[in-house]
Structures are given as structure tokens and as C-alpha cells.
Design an enzyme around this catalytic site. Structure first.
Site, mmCIF file in Angstrom:
data_model
loop_
_atom_site.group_PDB
_atom_site.id
_atom_site.type_symbol
_atom_site.label_atom_id
_atom_site.label_comp_id
_atom_site.label_asym_id
_atom_site.label_seq_id
_atom_site.Cartn_x
_atom_site.Cartn_y
_atom_site.Cartn_z
ATOM 1 N N TYR A 186 48.269 -13.476 17.947
ATOM 2 C CA TYR A 186 48.029 -14.564 18.898
ATOM 3 C C TYR A 186 47.449 -14.004 20.201
ATOM 4 O O TYR A 186 46.393 -14.446 20.670
ATOM 5 C CB TYR A 186 49.339 -15.321 19.156
ATOM 6 C CG TYR A 186 49.290 -16.203 20.372
ATOM 7 C CD1 TYR A 186 48.375 -17.238 20.467
ATOM 8 C CD2 TYR A 186 50.146 -15.981 21.458
ATOM 9 C CE1 TYR A 186 48.300 -18.039 21.596
ATOM 10 C CE2 TYR A 186 50.090 -16.778 22.583
ATOM 11 C CZ TYR A 186 49.168 -17.797 22.661
ATOM 12 O OH TYR A 186 49.101 -18.575 23.784
ATOM 13 N N ALA A 188 44.178 -24.534 20.665
ATOM 14 C CA ALA A 188 44.353 -23.259 19.954
ATOM 15 C C ALA A 188 45.729 -23.236 19.317
ATOM 16 O O ALA A 188 46.607 -24.021 19.692
ATOM 17 C CB ALA A 188 44.225 -22.093 20.937
#
Ligand code: UDP
Length: 329
Positions: free
Chosen positions: A141, A75
Site C-alpha cells: 500500500y 484508491a
């Protein structure tokens, strides 16, 4: 049967692969090498270069290997960048886990250990942070990771894929032999940036804001050694193997250090002066993040070994001294 590690060429992923391999686990890695490093790949693991958003490569991996469980590190991870480029984060992180879970379900794989983050909590209302506390991310995020957790929760209920979500606080340090370590391009993390000063690669470290509501005005974080994080994944895997139900756990040391304290600690470890400048606050940074990891201790049996922040910095210093240009050496 093998463990599929998504993002196994990255910082935390490569340390987890090392710990898995040293325990005799069979490991398959997928990494698109966008941020991961070929030189960080463990020679005992089978490697597929590719992106988890690509159904075809996942199809190939799940067909060619007997995968028992997935450990998912792949990620984007920079809070600051995510504020500027939210869509980049939603695409890779959220769409990435969507494809991964679809393929896992199709192939009957029912265990996933997932990298989550303290950023899911946003600005905490109390310290230390417990798993049940409010989750209101203050950057995209953290939002992507919270959405990913929610996706897994629904999929766990509907499709029986059990998950353990590990909410890391600030990953730090490197394996003690200095063979693998932290190497981001561009580097944005505090400890590697501080250490670039004594390495002679940077003139000074900029403190992002000294007007926070903390004792010395700089942000407080909970730094946890990457090997302790890696070991938590193995405990999480064992928990799922024993039939443990889907759950989320904080992983931190329980101790907070300010940016100024980290710079002082790095001066001690390196024996060198470190020039400091004060800059603007970085968007998306909460003032203070400290974990309660009681739940991981009680349920997973997790006991971090690296309890002294100077020792944590020392392992990072050892890696950076040996590899001043990271994996490019
Ligand atoms: N930080 C800083 N100067 C830097 C990089 C980071 O003052 O050059 C601060 C940052 O504002 C945060 C802490 O150091 O409070 C840790 O930041 P890092 O990016 O390492 O991790 P994060 O907490 O964002 O996961």
C-alpha cells in the site's frame, strides 16, 4: 469552474466534498462505489458512477464539465490486505493515477491534490517524521502511494501538472453532526472496531501485538480528525491556485497514542467497559508513526482544530451511535 473529487463517496472524500460545498465550490464526483457509499454523496455535487481506470468515463466528465482541479482520494487503503494482494493495489492505485493524469493532461487540467500516507515512510528512523525523511515502505500500500508521488513528480516537471501530496497519518472521527462518517466493509480500522464493542456488535477488540518497542508494547499512531484533513485539501487547492509549486506535506496532530491508550480513551468517551484480547502482530505495521506537520502549518497555513484525542473519538462515537450499521441504516 468545478473541482473533480475522485472517491468523493468515501470516508475522507465525502468530508472533503462537504467542506468544499460549504465554501461555495462547484463539485463533481467520480466514485465506483466499490467502497464508497451512495448515501455519503453530497446532494450539491454532480455524481458520475465509474472507475478512474476507465478512460471513457474520464473523457465524458472532462468534456461535460469545466474542471479546474482534481482532488484524488480514489484508491485502496488497507496496509494489511495489500501485503496479501499486492497486484490488486498496484492495479487500482498506480494504474488509476496513470489514467487520471493522462486524461488531465489531455484536457489541460494542471492542478491535483493527492491523498498520500504516512505508510510511504515505512519504519521511521526518527520521530516525529519529516517530509524529507527516508521513504522505505514496508507494505505494498505504502509502496503504491510512493510510486504515485513519483509519477506525479515526473509529470509535474514534464507536463506542468502541479500537485500537492498530502501524507495523512491516521484519519479519525466524523463530521460533528454525525451525518457522514467512517464505514468500511469489512472494517479494519482501530477506532471503529473499538467502538463496535460498546455498540454491542463485537465482543472484544484484539490488540495486534503487545511486544513492539514502545512504552506499553502496542503500536503508536498519530490520529488526525477527518475534518482537519478535509480542510487541508482546501488549503492545498488555494496554494496551487496561487501558483504554488509541486510539494508533499505531512498531516498529523504531532501526538502519538498507543493502541492501549486509544482503548482507554474510548472507555472514557463511551462510559462503557471494552473487553480486550491480545493477538498476533499484523504484517506491515510499523511500531510508531508520528508526524511533524510544521511544513503544512508554515506553507499551507494548516492548523488542526481537533487537538484532543477524546474529542476526536467522541465525534466517531456520535456517528456510530447514530448509524450502528453504517450507511446501511
Ligand atoms: N489495530 C489493532 N487492532 C485492530 C485494528 C488495528 O491493534 O483490530 C492496530 C494496528 O495494528 C495499528 C493501529 O491499530 O497499529 C491502527 O491501525 P489502523 O488499521 O486503524 O490504521 P493504519 O495505522 O493501519 O493506517
Amino acid at each position: 469552474m468545478a473541482i473533480l473529487v475522485c472517491g468523493g463517496a468515501g470516508y475522507i472524500g465525502s468530508h472533503a466534498v462537504h467542506q468544499l460545498v460549504s465554501r461555495g465550490e462547484e463539485v463533481v464526483i467520480i466514485d465506483n462505489l466499490q467502497h464508497g457509499h451512495r448515501a455519503a454523496l453530497n446532494p450539491h455535487a454532480k455524481f458520475y458512477e465509474g472507475d478512474i481506470r476507465d478512460y471513457n468515463i474520464l473523457e465524458k466528465i472532462f468534456t461535460e464539465n469545466k474542471i479546474e482541479a482534481v482532488i484524488h482520494f480514489a484508491a485502496y487503503i488497507e496496509a494489511g490486505e495489500s501485503v496479501q494482494k499486492p497486484l490488486k493495489y498496484f492495479n487500482n492505485n498506480v494504474y488509476g493515477i496513470q489514467v487520471l493524469l493522462e486524461e488531465m493532461y489531455k484536457h489541460g487540467i494542471n492542478k491535483i491534490v493527492f491523498s498520500s500516507t504516512a505508510a510511504v515512510y515505512g519504519e521511521p528512523k526518527k520521530i516525529p517524521i519529516e517530509e524529507t525523511d527516508d521513504k522505505t515502505p514496508i507494505n505494498p500500500y505504502g509502496e503504491t502511494k510512493l510510486i504515485m508521488e513519483k509519477i506525479m513528480r515526473w509529470v509535474s516537471k514534464a507536463n506542468g501538472i502541479n500537485f500537492v501530496s498530502l501524507r495523512y497519518f491516521n484519519a479519525a472521527g466524523a463530521i460533528e453532526d454525525g451525518s457522514i462518517g467512517e464505514d468500511h466493509h469489512p472494517e479494519t480500522h482501530l477506532i471503529p472496531l473499538i467502538l463496535q464493542v460498546p455498540l454491542g456488535k463485537r465482543d472484544h477488540i484484539t490488540i495486534f501485538g503487545n511486544d513492539y518497542d514502545t512504552p506499553d508494547g502496542t503500536c503508536i499512531r498519530d490520529y488526525i480528525h477527518v475534518i482537519d484533513l478535509a480542510d487541508a485539501h482546501i488549503l492545498a487547492l488555494e496554494y496551487l491556485r496561487k501558483g504554488g509549486s509541486s510539494d508533499a506535506f505531512n498531516l498529523g496532530s504531532g501526538k502519538g497514542f498507543s493502541v492501549k491508550e486509544m482503548i482507554e480513551a474510548a472507555k472514557k468517551v463511551t462510559g462503557k467497559n471494552i473487553k480486550v484480547e491480545i493477538g498476533e502482530r499484523r504484517p506491515g505495521d510499523p511500531a510508531q508513526l508520528i508526524a511533524s506537520s510544521e511544513k503544512a502549518h508554515k506553507i499551507l497555513g494548516w492548523n488542526p482544530k481537533f487537538t484532543d484525542v477524546e474529542v476526536v473519538i467522541k465525534t466517531a462515537w456520535n456517528w456510530h451511535k447514530k448509524h450502528p450499521n453504517g450507511y446501511d441504516d
